[in-house]
Design an enzyme around this catalytic site. Structure first.
Site, PDB file in Angstrom:
ATOM      1  N   ARG A 179       0.983  -1.159   0.007  1.00  0.00           N
ATOM      2  CA  ARG A 179       0.072  -0.052   0.075  1.00  0.00           C
ATOM      3  C   ARG A 179       0.991   1.233   0.100  1.00  0.00           C
ATOM      4  NH1 ARG A 179      -4.753   1.211   4.518  1.00  0.00           N
ATOM      5  NH2 ARG A 179      -2.821   1.085   5.770  1.00  0.00           N
ATOM      6  N   VAL A 209      -7.872   5.561   1.946  1.00  0.00           N
ATOM      7  CA  VAL A 209      -7.692   4.399   1.161  1.00  0.00           C
ATOM      8  C   VAL A 209      -8.244   3.317   2.151  1.00  0.00           C
ATOM      9  CG1 VAL A 209      -5.419   4.244   2.199  1.00  0.00           C
ATOM     10  CG2 VAL A 209      -5.918   2.947   0.263  1.00  0.00           C
ATOM     11  N   SER A 210      -8.865   2.252   1.757  1.00  0.00           N
ATOM     12  CA  SER A 210      -9.394   1.408   2.677  1.00  0.00           C
ATOM     13  C   SER A 210      -8.278   0.448   3.457  1.00  0.00           C
ATOM     14  CB  SER A 210     -10.340   0.233   1.903  1.00  0.00           C
ATOM     15  OG  SER A 210     -11.141   0.906   0.980  1.00  0.00           O
ATOM     16  N   ALA A 211      -8.793   0.188   4.559  1.00  0.00           N
ATOM     17  CA  ALA A 211      -7.855  -0.725   5.407  1.00  0.00           C
ATOM     18  C   ALA A 211      -7.568  -2.316   4.565  1.00  0.00           C
ATOM     19  CB  ALA A 211      -8.640  -1.175   6.557  1.00  0.00           C
ATOM     20  N   PRO A 212      -6.300  -2.719   4.727  1.00  0.00           N
ATOM     21  CA  PRO A 212      -6.053  -3.751   3.949  1.00  0.00           C
ATOM     22  C   PRO A 212      -6.708  -5.209   4.357  1.00  0.00           C
ATOM     23  CG  PRO A 212      -4.058  -2.703   4.895  1.00  0.00           C
ATOM     24  CD  PRO A 212      -5.079  -2.086   5.478  1.00  0.00           C
TER      25      PRO A 212
END
Ligand code: SAM
Length: 225
Positions: A33, A59-62
């Protein structure tokens, strides 16, 4: 060799059984990321939370990207539409699965990712280019709540912002046997991740996969225009 923070994060997602499909694990490992974050956020890239990317967006969480990629049943050759390009990172993880370098180019799928905020569309496009994905991902600056009819229909659609309900144009742009994931709910609370499956004869099945927290979808079929 000492494992890096990104490797450790992926190992944890495997231990927690969030990640289990080898090709998805491989893709998530190979697209850190960090490459897609603004300079001041890079040191937090392996923390499993959403992170700010500017313009009031994240940005979304992994773990969320891992859950979505596993649920989408991604295969080499698929045409995928993402609504909400943001940083471009999620799109890059999908491109690694539908168009991997170890498959012949003639078998590659493609990712179309749509972003409504012009500055973020430029940010995503630059990140995608710098990370070497421009041949497998097209970034479009537009209102994705109406989908992207120019390249429809799609094998998979993934929406990364929460809509008041499933926009009909997105369902219409899904191929038979297609799968769509979309968070549906209010602006900040009470959102559910909805899985839409279209049968070969066009019948729609809707499943609720549980609670999630996403930024709101805007635009014509969003929470505000
Ligand atoms: N997938 C992104 C990534 O990998 O960084 C994160 C997406 S962020 C959680 C949601 C994004 O959806 C924001 O960048 C927001 O501007 C975008 N968005 C909201 N409404 C939209 C719309 N109608 N069309 C396209 N993008 C939209």
């Amino acid at each position: 060799m000492k494992k890096g923070d990104w490797e450790k994060l992926i190992d944890n997602l495997i231990k927690e059984r969030i990640l289990h499909t080898p090709k998805i694990i491989k893709a998530m490992r190979s697209v850190p990321r960090r490459k897609f974050l603004p300079e001041n956020m890079k040191s937090y890239s392996a923390v499993d939370t959403p992170l700010p990317i500017g313009f009031g967006q994240t940005v979304s969480a992994p773990h969320m990207v891992a859950i979505m990629n596993e649920t989408l049943q991604l295969e080499v050759g698929q045409k995928v539409l993402e609504i909400g390009a943001g940083s471009g990172w999620h799109a890059a993880t999908i491109a690694e699965i539908v168009a991997p370098h170890d498959a012949p180019r003639s078998e590659w799928g493609h990712v179309y990712t749509v972003e409504i905020i012009e500055g973020l569309a430029e940010f995503a496009r630059k990140n995608i280019r710098d990370a070497g994905y421009s041949d497998r991902i097209t970034t479009i600056h537009a209102d994705g709540s109406i989908g992207y009819p120019e390249k429809a229909p799609y094998d998979r659609i993934v929406v990364t912002a929460a809509a008041p309900d499933v926009p009909q144009p997105l369902t219409d742009q899904l191929k038979p046997n297609g799968i769509m994931l979309i968070p549906v709910g209010t602006v900040h609370l009470f959102q559910s991740l909805i899985k839409i499956t279209k049968s070969p004869n066009g019948k729609i099945k809707r499943e609720n996969l549980g609670g999630v927290a996403f930024v709101p979808l805007t635009g014509k079929y969003g929470h505000r225009s």
